[in-house]
Design a protein around this motif. Structure first.
Motif, PDB file in Angstrom:
ATOM      1  N   GLY A  82       0.805  -1.212   0.000  1.00  0.00           N
ATOM      2  CA  GLY A  82       0.000   0.000   0.000  1.00  0.00           C
ATOM      3  C   GLY A  82       0.834   1.254   0.000  1.00  0.00           C
ATOM      4  O   GLY A  82       0.377   2.317  -0.445  1.00  0.00           O
ATOM      5  N   LEU A  83       2.073   1.159   0.495  1.00  0.00           N
ATOM      6  CA  LEU A  83       2.956   2.313   0.570  1.00  0.00           C
ATOM      7  C   LEU A  83       4.368   1.813   0.850  1.00  0.00           C
ATOM      8  O   LEU A  83       4.543   0.760   1.469  1.00  0.00           O
ATOM      9  N   VAL A  84       5.366   2.575   0.407  1.00  0.00           N
ATOM     10  CA  VAL A  84       6.765   2.231   0.642  1.00  0.00           C
ATOM     11  C   VAL A  84       7.439   3.393   1.368  1.00  0.00           C
ATOM     12  O   VAL A  84       7.292   4.557   0.959  1.00  0.00           O
ATOM     13  N   ILE A  85       8.140   3.082   2.451  1.00  0.00           N
ATOM     14  CA  ILE A  85       9.018   4.048   3.114  1.00  0.00           C
ATOM     15  C   ILE A  85      10.436   3.666   2.733  1.00  0.00           C
ATOM     16  O   ILE A  85      10.901   2.562   3.054  1.00  0.00           O
ATOM     17  N   LEU A  86      11.127   4.538   2.019  1.00  0.00           N
ATOM     18  CA  LEU A  86      12.388   4.184   1.384  1.00  0.00           C
ATOM     19  C   LEU A  86      13.522   5.092   1.833  1.00  0.00           C
ATOM     20  O   LEU A  86      13.489   6.312   1.600  1.00  0.00           O
ATOM     21  N   ASP A  87      14.536   4.522   2.481  1.00  0.00           N
ATOM     22  CA  ASP A  87      15.738   5.268   2.822  1.00  0.00           C
ATOM     23  C   ASP A  87      16.599   5.396   1.557  1.00  0.00           C
ATOM     24  O   ASP A  87      16.841   4.404   0.859  1.00  0.00           O
ATOM     25  N   LEU A  88      17.049   6.597   1.259  1.00  0.00           N
ATOM     26  CA  LEU A  88      17.849   6.804   0.058  1.00  0.00           C
ATOM     27  C   LEU A  88      19.298   6.370   0.234  1.00  0.00           C
ATOM     28  O   LEU A  88      20.036   6.281  -0.747  1.00  0.00           O
ATOM     29  N   ARG A  89      19.716   6.104   1.472  1.00  0.00           N
ATOM     30  CA  ARG A  89      21.072   5.628   1.738  1.00  0.00           C
ATOM     31  C   ARG A  89      20.985   4.191   2.214  1.00  0.00           C
ATOM     32  O   ARG A  89      20.724   3.929   3.391  1.00  0.00           O
ATOM     33  N   LEU A  90      21.165   3.244   1.316  1.00  0.00           N
ATOM     34  CA  LEU A  90      20.969   1.821   1.614  1.00  0.00           C
ATOM     35  C   LEU A  90      22.281   1.050   1.565  1.00  0.00           C
ATOM     36  O   LEU A  90      22.331  -0.058   1.033  1.00  0.00           O
ATOM     37  N   GLY A  91      23.337   1.605   2.097  1.00  0.00           N
ATOM     38  CA  GLY A  91      24.619   0.915   2.072  1.00  0.00           C
ATOM     39  C   GLY A  91      25.134   0.800   0.652  1.00  0.00           C
ATOM     40  O   GLY A  91      25.368   1.792  -0.036  1.00  0.00           O
ATOM     41  N   THR A  92      25.284  -0.432   0.162  1.00  0.00           N
ATOM     42  CA  THR A  92      25.782  -0.641  -1.200  1.00  0.00           C
ATOM     43  C   THR A  92      24.712  -0.403  -2.253  1.00  0.00           C
ATOM     44  O   THR A  92      25.020  -0.287  -3.438  1.00  0.00           O
ATOM     45  N   ASP A  93      23.455  -0.359  -1.848  1.00  0.00           N
ATOM     46  CA  ASP A  93      22.368  -0.090  -2.790  1.00  0.00           C
ATOM     47  C   ASP A  93      22.091   1.403  -2.855  1.00  0.00           C
ATOM     48  O   ASP A  93      22.329   2.145  -1.897  1.00  0.00           O
ATOM     49  N   ASP A  94      21.577   1.855  -3.987  1.00  0.00           N
ATOM     50  CA  ASP A  94      21.238   3.258  -4.192  1.00  0.00           C
ATOM     51  C   ASP A  94      19.722   3.399  -4.125  1.00  0.00           C
ATOM     52  O   ASP A  94      18.995   2.851  -4.957  1.00  0.00           O
ATOM     53  N   GLY A  95      19.239   4.139  -3.112  1.00  0.00           N
ATOM     54  CA  GLY A  95      17.800   4.309  -2.952  1.00  0.00           C
ATOM     55  C   GLY A  95      17.148   5.012  -4.121  1.00  0.00           C
ATOM     56  O   GLY A  95      15.999   4.723  -4.475  1.00  0.00           O
ATOM     57  N   LEU A  96      17.869   5.959  -4.754  1.00  0.00           N
ATOM     58  CA  LEU A  96      17.303   6.648  -5.907  1.00  0.00           C
ATOM     59  C   LEU A  96      17.112   5.690  -7.084  1.00  0.00           C
ATOM     60  O   LEU A  96      16.107   5.775  -7.810  1.00  0.00           O
ATOM     61  N   ASP A  97      18.051   4.766  -7.270  1.00  0.00           N
ATOM     62  CA  ASP A  97      17.882   3.764  -8.323  1.00  0.00           C
ATOM     63  C   ASP A  97      16.675   2.881  -8.039  1.00  0.00           C
ATOM     64  O   ASP A  97      15.912   2.523  -8.954  1.00  0.00           O
ATOM     65  N   LEU A  98      16.484   2.529  -6.761  1.00  0.00           N
ATOM     66  CA  LEU A  98      15.336   1.707  -6.404  1.00  0.00           C
ATOM     67  C   LEU A  98      14.037   2.477  -6.620  1.00  0.00           C
ATOM     68  O   LEU A  98      13.035   1.904  -7.083  1.00  0.00           O
ATOM     69  N   LEU A  99      14.059   3.779  -6.330  1.00  0.00           N
ATOM     70  CA  LEU A  99      12.870   4.597  -6.575  1.00  0.00           C
ATOM     71  C   LEU A  99      12.556   4.652  -8.069  1.00  0.00           C
ATOM     72  O   LEU A  99      11.387   4.566  -8.469  1.00  0.00           O
ATOM     73  N   ARG A 100      13.580   4.784  -8.891  1.00  0.00           N
ATOM     74  CA  ARG A 100      13.355   4.763 -10.351  1.00  0.00           C
ATOM     75  C   ARG A 100      12.713   3.444 -10.774  1.00  0.00           C
ATOM     76  O   ARG A 100      11.803   3.417 -11.610  1.00  0.00           O
ATOM     77  N   GLU A 101      13.205   2.354 -10.211  1.00  0.00           N
ATOM     78  CA  GLU A 101      12.657   1.036 -10.549  1.00  0.00           C
ATOM     79  C   GLU A 101      11.199   0.924 -10.131  1.00  0.00           C
ATOM     80  O   GLU A 101      10.357   0.411 -10.880  1.00  0.00           O
TER      81      GLU A 101
END
Length: 272
Positions: A82-101
């Motif tokens: 229903g909703l996503v709470i997303l940290d933009l600093r995810l260690g080795t992952d990039d939160g902005l890339d995940l948001l784009r996805e």
């Protein structure tokens, strides 16, 4: 993490909760009246994830803690939340890339979190990529819950608006009335106020997302301005609209500037 109830009201920092209690003031209240599917909490800090999901469960909001991109993919692929709470600093992952996805495949509401108030560019990029709201750490769990409820209400508001005939109805705000059938704006004294096509489109964009920070890029798209026109053109349109809505356009209270982000329409809006 302590099981004491007061822990759920404390401020969330980049790591474990700080000692400042945020339990004063009006409570966040139950969210049982909202039609809430599960919320995915995406953060690489396990303590923070547990605090958020535990607090949400206390307020009747089902939630799932997710530590990174691969784990997120498994949960999101099974069924859309229903909703996503997303940290933009995810260690080795990039939160902005995940948001784009996420935005490439879904319009699920997303609230982004950033670790420092200095990270203005992250907030701006996140909003331009389609995030619905943002909070900066440290933040209180009470504030986060309030923002979740506000985003979910806006989503429901948008669904209701889209279900109506777009050429009928309109919006009331602060004594004003916008009639969509004839694109007419009526002031609190009952007098019509002329709007250009650009001003009407801009006002409509604000009324469809009241009290939400809207980036200039979002407003450019909403008003269908051609891509070869600079972002400053939105500032000019906002200035013109302020002159028609504000008592004092030099000290705006209806359309506020959100520093580093864009603009916020700061009145309650009621569809009719």
């Amino acid at each position: 993490m302590s099981d004491h109830p007061a822990d759920s009201e404390r401020t969330v920092a980049s790591g474990p909760a700080s000692s400042r209690d945020d339990s004063t003031g009006e409570g966040a209240g139950s969210a049982a009246d909202l039609a809430v599917d599960r919320i995915l909490v995406v953060d690489d800090d396990p303590t923070l994830r547990r605090m958020i999901t535990s607090y949400f469960e206390e307020h009747d909001i089902p939630s799932v803690a997710v530590g990174g991109r691969s784990e997120f993919g498994r949960h999101f692929g099974a069924s859309e939340p229903g909703l996503v709470i997303l940290d933009l600093r995810l260690g080795t992952d990039d939160g902005l890339d995940l948001l784009r996805e996420i935005r490439s495949r879904s319009d699920v509401p997303v609230i982004i979190t950033t670790g420092h108030r200095r990270d203005e560019i992250d907030r701006v990029l996140g909003l331009e990529l389609g995030a619905d709201d943002y909070v900066t750490k440290p933040f209180s769990l009470r504030e986060l819950l309030a923002r979740v409820k506000a985003v979910l209400r806006r989503q429901e508001f948008g669904r209701q608006a889209r279900s109506r005939n777009p050429e009928r109805g309109g919006y009331r705000f602060g004594g004003w009335r916008l009639e969509r059938r004839n694109r007419r704006l009526i002031d609190p004294a009952g007098e019509p106020v002329a709007l250009t096509k650009g001003e009407y489109a801009l006002l409509l964009a604000f009324l469809e997302a009241p009290r939400r920070p809207l980036s200039r890029e979002h407003l450019l798209q909403a008003t269908r301005v051609h891509e070869d026109i600079y972002d400053r053109s939105i500032d000019v349109q906002v200035l013109r609209l302020r002159r028609k809505l504000e008592v004092d356009s030099s000290a705006p209270r209806v359309i506020r500037t959100e520093r580093g982000v864009g603009y916020v329409f700061d009145l309650s809006v009621e569809p009719f």
